[in-house]
Design a protein around this motif. Structure first.
Motif, PDB file in Angstrom:
ATOM      1  N   ARG A 130      -4.254  -7.610  -7.795  1.00 53.91           N
ATOM      2  CA  ARG A 130      -3.250  -6.980  -6.929  1.00 53.91           C
ATOM      3  C   ARG A 130      -2.084  -6.531  -7.804  1.00 53.91           C
ATOM      4  NH1 ARG A 130      -3.728  -7.366  -1.654  1.00 53.91           N
ATOM      5  NH2 ARG A 130      -1.476  -7.102  -1.345  1.00 53.91           N
ATOM      6  N   LEU A 131      -2.140  -5.283  -8.229  1.00 57.98           N
ATOM      7  CA  LEU A 131      -1.194  -4.768  -9.214  1.00 57.98           C
ATOM      8  C   LEU A 131      -0.204  -3.792  -8.592  1.00 57.98           C
ATOM      9  CD1 LEU A 131      -3.855  -4.235 -11.943  1.00 57.98           C
ATOM     10  CD2 LEU A 131      -1.773  -5.548 -12.344  1.00 57.98           C
ATOM     11  N   LEU A 132       1.077  -3.994  -8.891  1.00 59.02           N
ATOM     12  CA  LEU A 132       2.099  -3.024  -8.526  1.00 59.02           C
ATOM     13  C   LEU A 132       2.353  -2.142  -9.746  1.00 59.02           C
ATOM     14  CD1 LEU A 132       4.179  -2.174  -6.281  1.00 59.02           C
ATOM     15  CD2 LEU A 132       5.865  -3.481  -7.608  1.00 59.02           C
ATOM     16  N   VAL A 133       2.292  -0.832  -9.557  1.00 59.11           N
ATOM     17  CA  VAL A 133       2.579   0.120 -10.623  1.00 59.11           C
ATOM     18  C   VAL A 133       4.052   0.503 -10.539  1.00 59.11           C
ATOM     19  CG1 VAL A 133       2.093   2.424 -11.534  1.00 59.11           C
ATOM     20  CG2 VAL A 133       0.220   1.000 -10.664  1.00 59.11           C
ATOM     21  N   VAL A 134       4.784   0.380 -11.664  1.00 61.19           N
ATOM     22  CA  VAL A 134       6.193   0.759 -11.683  1.00 61.19           C
ATOM     23  C   VAL A 134       6.390   1.909 -12.655  1.00 61.19           C
ATOM     24  CG1 VAL A 134       6.968  -1.557 -11.057  1.00 61.19           C
ATOM     25  CG2 VAL A 134       6.843  -0.917 -13.461  1.00 61.19           C
ATOM     26  N   CYS A 135       7.335   2.787 -12.331  1.00 61.46           N
ATOM     27  CA  CYS A 135       7.589   3.975 -13.147  1.00 61.46           C
ATOM     28  C   CYS A 135       8.960   4.524 -12.778  1.00 61.46           C
ATOM     29  CB  CYS A 135       6.512   5.042 -12.909  1.00 61.46           C
ATOM     30  SG  CYS A 135       6.473   5.667 -11.204  1.00 61.46           S
ATOM     31  N   GLY A 136       9.370   5.575 -13.475  1.00 66.76           N
ATOM     32  CA  GLY A 136      10.562   6.315 -13.101  1.00 66.76           C
ATOM     33  C   GLY A 136      10.179   7.554 -12.329  1.00 66.76           C
ATOM     34  N   SER A 137      11.158   8.252 -11.784  1.00 67.87           N
ATOM     35  CA  SER A 137      10.849   9.429 -10.968  1.00 67.87           C
ATOM     36  C   SER A 137      10.190  10.528 -11.796  1.00 67.87           C
ATOM     37  CB  SER A 137      12.130   9.959 -10.312  1.00 67.87           C
ATOM     38  OG  SER A 137      13.108  10.269 -11.296  1.00 67.87           O
ATOM     39  N   ARG A 138      10.586  10.666 -13.079  1.00 63.31           N
ATOM     40  CA  ARG A 138      10.022  11.725 -13.900  1.00 63.31           C
ATOM     41  C   ARG A 138       8.542  11.504 -14.186  1.00 63.31           C
ATOM     42  NH1 ARG A 138       8.979  13.347 -19.005  1.00 63.31           N
ATOM     43  NH2 ARG A 138       9.357  11.269 -19.848  1.00 63.31           N
ATOM     44  N   GLY A 139       8.128  10.255 -14.265  1.00 64.39           N
ATOM     45  CA  GLY A 139       6.740   9.966 -14.599  1.00 64.39           C
ATOM     46  C   GLY A 139       5.883   9.563 -13.420  1.00 64.39           C
ATOM     47  N   GLU A 140       6.340   9.879 -12.214  1.00 66.95           N
ATOM     48  CA  GLU A 140       5.626   9.386 -11.037  1.00 66.95           C
ATOM     49  C   GLU A 140       4.224   9.983 -10.919  1.00 66.95           C
ATOM     50  OE1 GLU A 140       6.247   8.722  -6.222  1.00 66.95           O
ATOM     51  OE2 GLU A 140       7.836   9.671  -7.435  1.00 66.95           O
ATOM     52  N   ALA A 141       4.041  11.245 -11.283  1.00 68.90           N
ATOM     53  CA  ALA A 141       2.724  11.871 -11.148  1.00 68.90           C
ATOM     54  C   ALA A 141       1.694  11.158 -12.015  1.00 68.90           C
ATOM     55  CB  ALA A 141       2.804  13.347 -11.518  1.00 68.90           C
ATOM     56  N   VAL A 142       2.070  10.844 -13.247  1.00 65.96           N
ATOM     57  CA  VAL A 142       1.150  10.122 -14.129  1.00 65.96           C
ATOM     58  C   VAL A 142       0.900   8.722 -13.603  1.00 65.96           C
ATOM     59  CG1 VAL A 142       0.879   9.149 -16.441  1.00 65.96           C
ATOM     60  CG2 VAL A 142       1.807  11.447 -16.164  1.00 65.96           C
ATOM     61  N   ALA A 143       1.945   8.069 -13.126  1.00 65.50           N
ATOM     62  CA  ALA A 143       1.792   6.712 -12.602  1.00 65.50           C
ATOM     63  C   ALA A 143       0.842   6.689 -11.403  1.00 65.50           C
ATOM     64  CB  ALA A 143       3.151   6.143 -12.212  1.00 65.50           C
ATOM     65  N   ARG A 144       0.907   7.716 -10.562  1.00 59.39           N
ATOM     66  CA  ARG A 144       0.013   7.747  -9.400  1.00 59.39           C
ATOM     67  C   ARG A 144      -1.434   8.011  -9.839  1.00 59.39           C
ATOM     68  NH1 ARG A 144       2.274   6.802  -4.799  1.00 59.39           N
ATOM     69  NH2 ARG A 144       4.544   7.071  -4.569  1.00 59.39           N
ATOM     70  N   ALA A 145      -1.613   8.733 -10.942  1.00 60.76           N
ATOM     71  CA  ALA A 145      -2.967   8.904 -11.474  1.00 60.76           C
ATOM     72  C   ALA A 145      -3.517   7.558 -11.947  1.00 60.76           C
ATOM     73  CB  ALA A 145      -2.969   9.920 -12.601  1.00 60.76           C
ATOM     74  N   VAL A 146      -2.674   6.764 -12.596  1.00 60.80           N
ATOM     75  CA  VAL A 146      -3.094   5.424 -13.012  1.00 60.80           C
ATOM     76  C   VAL A 146      -3.377   4.561 -11.791  1.00 60.80           C
ATOM     77  CG1 VAL A 146      -2.356   3.322 -14.204  1.00 60.80           C
ATOM     78  CG2 VAL A 146      -1.866   5.559 -15.207  1.00 60.80           C
ATOM     79  N   ALA A 147      -2.509   4.676 -10.772  1.00 63.18           N
ATOM     80  CA  ALA A 147      -2.718   3.906  -9.542  1.00 63.18           C
ATOM     81  C   ALA A 147      -4.045   4.276  -8.886  1.00 63.18           C
ATOM     82  CB  ALA A 147      -1.561   4.143  -8.575  1.00 63.18           C
ATOM     83  N   ASP A 148      -4.365   5.567  -8.861  1.00 61.62           N
ATOM     84  CA  ASP A 148      -5.638   6.004  -8.292  1.00 61.62           C
ATOM     85  C   ASP A 148      -6.810   5.421  -9.075  1.00 61.62           C
ATOM     86  OD1 ASP A 148      -4.287   7.430  -6.371  1.00 61.62           O
ATOM     87  OD2 ASP A 148      -4.486   9.375  -7.392  1.00 61.62           O
ATOM     88  N   ALA A 149      -6.681   5.382 -10.403  1.00 62.30           N
ATOM     89  CA  ALA A 149      -7.757   4.826 -11.230  1.00 62.30           C
ATOM     90  C   ALA A 149      -7.944   3.335 -10.972  1.00 62.30           C
ATOM     91  CB  ALA A 149      -7.450   5.076 -12.710  1.00 62.30           C
ATOM     92  N   LEU A 150      -6.870   2.646 -10.618  1.00 62.42           N
ATOM     93  CA  LEU A 150      -6.970   1.215 -10.316  1.00 62.42           C
ATOM     94  C   LEU A 150      -7.648   0.945  -8.985  1.00 62.42           C
ATOM     95  CD1 LEU A 150      -3.432   0.088 -11.522  1.00 62.42           C
ATOM     96  CD2 LEU A 150      -5.609  -0.606 -12.533  1.00 62.42           C
ATOM     97  N   GLY A 151      -7.655   1.949  -8.107  1.00 63.52           N
ATOM     98  CA  GLY A 151      -8.342   1.824  -6.827  1.00 63.52           C
ATOM     99  C   GLY A 151      -7.747   0.743  -5.957  1.00 63.52           C
ATOM    100  N   ASP A 152      -8.598  -0.099  -5.403  1.00 62.43           N
ATOM    101  CA  ASP A 152      -8.151  -1.128  -4.460  1.00 62.43           C
ATOM    102  C   ASP A 152      -7.322  -2.228  -5.101  1.00 62.43           C
ATOM    103  OD1 ASP A 152      -9.453   0.231  -2.465  1.00 62.43           O
ATOM    104  OD2 ASP A 152     -11.261  -1.025  -2.525  1.00 62.43           O
ATOM    105  N   THR A 153      -7.320  -2.301  -6.444  1.00 58.80           N
ATOM    106  CA  THR A 153      -6.508  -3.339  -7.082  1.00 58.80           C
ATOM    107  C   THR A 153      -5.033  -2.941  -7.161  1.00 58.80           C
ATOM    108  OG1 THR A 153      -6.924  -2.471  -9.301  1.00 58.80           O
ATOM    109  CG2 THR A 153      -8.438  -4.155  -8.485  1.00 58.80           C
ATOM    110  N   CYS A 154      -4.711  -1.696  -6.836  1.00 60.63           N
ATOM    111  CA  CYS A 154      -3.315  -1.258  -6.814  1.00 60.63           C
ATOM    112  C   CYS A 154      -2.740  -1.470  -5.419  1.00 60.63           C
ATOM    113  CB  CYS A 154      -3.197   0.208  -7.213  1.00 60.63           C
ATOM    114  SG  CYS A 154      -1.500   0.844  -7.141  1.00 60.63           S
ATOM    115  N   VAL A 155      -1.632  -2.182  -5.337  1.00 55.51           N
ATOM    116  CA  VAL A 155      -1.018  -2.467  -4.039  1.00 55.51           C
ATOM    117  C   VAL A 155       0.223  -1.623  -3.795  1.00 55.51           C
ATOM    118  CG1 VAL A 155      -1.945  -4.806  -3.904  1.00 55.51           C
ATOM    119  CG2 VAL A 155       0.276  -4.418  -5.023  1.00 55.51           C
ATOM    120  N   GLY A 156       0.501  -0.669  -4.693  1.00 54.58           N
ATOM    121  CA  GLY A 156       1.635   0.211  -4.453  1.00 54.58           C
ATOM    122  C   GLY A 156       2.203   0.776  -5.738  1.00 54.58           C
ATOM    123  N   VAL A 157       3.047   1.816  -5.576  1.00 53.00           N
ATOM    124  CA  VAL A 157       3.756   2.436  -6.693  1.00 53.00           C
ATOM    125  C   VAL A 157       5.250   2.329  -6.418  1.00 53.00           C
ATOM    126  CG1 VAL A 157       4.203   4.560  -7.961  1.00 53.00           C
ATOM    127  CG2 VAL A 157       1.870   4.037  -7.201  1.00 53.00           C
TER     128      VAL A 157
END
Length: 383
Positions: A47-74
């Motif tokens: 159960r992983l929370l992905v953290v990032c800044g506003s400038r890097g949010e698009a990349v962070a959401r790509a990582v979150a998508d790759a994590l699939g169900d193990t990502c609990v939010g950005v």
């Protein structure tokens, strides 16, 4: 042929200690999305929370998508210097999501926020850097509250896994590429004259400085050069590792105070201050200067055997800011900043005094070529 005498070799530092860190590194283009899920699984995180800044949010959401169900939010609220209120909100988000780990995607601000979460909760951290800050390779954390940036060391904030993907740095604008790279150089510079330096640190620092000094001009000329991006990221890894293994000195303390008290931008401040802090410490750090001359001066072909000047010329030739005045600091800020820096004890090869620190700040404020005999107020050039 006679064998060279022992005296012909550089002196060997025979009294030192070196501690390795519990971190695994994955380095390859595309690794942000292909390797991060595997690293999470290896650590047993579900159960992983992905953290990032506003400038890097698009990349962070790509990582979150790759994590699939193990990502609990950005959580896209990372900011420079990690304000303590931001850390409070991030910890609340972790607890609300029931996260058992954190993935920090981005530069020093995002990784700094991930470290703040780890410090408060003990959760394990995976770092996916997109700049050359090097924070991912250190157990150093920082938090800013009421204009003061506090830093500390704790093994709990050291990322357990670092995923280096050179493709993530392709989106860095050239100005930030340059200042982020010089920020990395600052880590190696201070590690060379730290009281807890070692032969291994010296080797890593020299290689990191040499590779970064070669890569930055290539990136300024062609920002899409993936080979140069890879080399710069490798250099940042080495420079960050140097900082993680040693104690920070005057340069880092100056930058922390300027960032905490006046909100100056992190990488740009490191870039401006570094040549002057090194020039100030140079008389007390001859071995560090010898290493830097080998790594820097030949690459820059500056015609001067002067490491502080080589750093100043390198950054300036690539369009980086050269003065604290350009970054918005006021001359009236120099004296209180110097007093703050001199009032906080820390290791440094040369004695730290309010007058000496003000001399460094004055030189950095004006932005002229650095030298080891920094001027005081009475020597100031006429306007």
């Amino acid at each position: 042929m006679t064998s060279p005498s022992y005296q012909s070799f550089p002196s060997f530092q025979s009294d030192f200690s070196y501690e390795t860190r519990p971190v695994r590194v994955v380095f390859r283009p595309g690794a942000a999305v292909t390797a991060t899920p595997g690293e999470a699984a290896r650590l047993g995180l579900r159960r992983l929370l992905v953290v990032c800044g506003s400038r890097g949010e698009a990349v962070a959401r790509a990582v979150a998508d790759a994590l699939g169900d193990t990502c609990v939010g950005v959580h896209a609220e990372a900011r420079m210097h990690v304000p303590v209120e931001d850390a409070d909100r991030a910890v609340a988000a972790v607890r609300a999501a029931g996260a058992d780990g954190c993935v920090a995607v981005g530069g020093g601000s995002a990784i700094g926020l991930g470290k703040a979460i780890a410090l408060r909760t003990g959760l394990r951290l995976i770092a996916v850097p997109s700049t050359y800050s090097g924070s991912e390779m250190t157990p150093v954390w920082g938090l800013t509250e009421h204009g003061t940036k506090r830093t500390g060391r704790d093994p709990v904030v050291q990322p357990r896994s670092v995923v280096y993907d050179p493709r993530l740095t392709l989106s860095l604008p050239v100005p930030l590429t340059v200042t982020s790279g010089v920020n990395a150089l600052a880590h190696a510079v201070e590690a060379l004259y730290a009281p807890d330096t070692s032969p291994l640190v010296s080797v890593m620092a020299e290689e990191g400085v040499r590779v970064m000094a070669e890569a930055l001009p290539r990136l300024a000329a062609d920002p899409e050069d993936l080979d140069a991006r890879s080399r710069a990221l490798y250099a940042a890894w080495l420079c960050g590792s140097c900082l993680g293994a040693t104690t920070m000195g005057l340069h880092h303390k100056l930058c922390h105070v300027l960032g905490g008290m006046y909100g100056l931008p992190h990488a740009e401040t490191h870039t401006v201050v570094l040549p002057y802090a090194l020039a100030h410490n140079a008389p007390a750090a001859p071995q560090a200067l010898a290493v830097l001359r080998r790594a820097l001066v030949p690459q820059q072909a500056l015609g001067a055997d002067d490491a502080p000047r080589a750093l100043w010329d390198l950054a300036g030739s690539l369009g980086a800011p050269r003065s604290l005045a350009e970054l918005g600091l006021e001359e009236a800020d120099l004296t209180p900043a110097a007093a703050r820096v001199a009032g906080e004890p820390y290791a440094n090869p040369r004695e730290v005094t309010a007058e000496g620190v003000r001399g460094v700040l004055l030189a950095a404020f004006e932005g002229g070529p650095p030298d080891s005999g920094l001027r005081t107020e009475g020597d100031r050039k006429p306007s």
